[in-house]
Motif scaffolding. Structure first.
Motif: not given
Length: 214
Positions: A52-58, A193-199
């Motif tokens: 459940g780490f926030p950046a890795y939902e996808a 985290i923001c970069e990871a979500r965008d990626y």
């Protein structure tokens, strides 16, 4: 009338060879990182995250209900001395198992990850095919820890060699003692985290782990 040029299939083309190695790895059974048993051999592997780490939902969404379609990291383990050449018949020892064990320890030391959320696939491969298989899998899946959040596979540089910047992976997942000795980065965990979500938004994980595009 335009004549369409058809390129004959060449089974020995390096891309086709790489696909066969990568496909074989993706057909291996998935193993929990907590259930690894010692084995010998060199080869390639993929690590999957389902927590459940926030950046890795996808990524987690692709690795649920017993299906593991989106590796967060792809790597290889080659025999000692492979880069310099050596005895082609020598035993590689436990290099692949040891590499996975190193990753196990890195995840366990991270303060915001749970090793129970990680699984892996691996394939023991003849040395010559290892780099080819790894390269194709990375190109296919664009794993986050290979492409954006670097440093997961790094080792302790040793005493007196911590002048470099702390790896981005350790900014996001603090806990490895040697990384704390490295120089701090300007960017924060929140920025990464923001970069990871965008990626992941721009490079969504594939839905089928067995499909390797030609």
């Amino acid at each position: 009338m335009t004549i369409r040029k058809i390129i004959p299939f060449n089974p020995l083309d390096k891309r086709h060879l790489g696909e066969s190695v990568g496909q074989a790895m993706l057909q291996q059974a998935v193993t929990s990182m907590t259930d690894l048993k010692t084995f010998e051999g060199a080869g390639i592997y993929a690590i999957y995250y389902s927590g459940g780490f926030p950046a890795y939902e996808a990524i987690t969404q692709r690795n649920t209900n017993g299906k593991f379609n989106a590796p967060i990291y792809v790597g290889k383990a080659v025999p000692k001395g492979a880069r310099k050449g050596g005895d082609l018949e020598s035993s590689p020892g436990k290099v692949l198992y040891n590499r996975l064990t190193q990753h196990f320890k890195s995840i366990e030391e991270a303060s915001n990850l749970d090793i129970a959320d990680f699984h892996c696939r691996y394939l023991i491969v003849d040395d010559i095919w290892i780099p080819l298989g790894e390269s194709l899998l990375i190109a296919r899946f664009d794993p986050l820890w290979n492409k954006l959040i670097d440093g997961f596979g790094n080792h302790d540089p040793g005493s007196g060699r911590h002048a470099g910047l702390r790896p981005r992976w350790d900014v996001l997942h603090p806990g490895r003692h040697w990384a704390e000795k490295c120089q701090p980065r300007m960017e924060t965990a929140e920025q990464i985290i923001c970069e990871a979500r965008d990626y992941l938004r721009n490079n969504p994980p594939p839905e089928d782990s067995l499909l390797i595009n030609a």
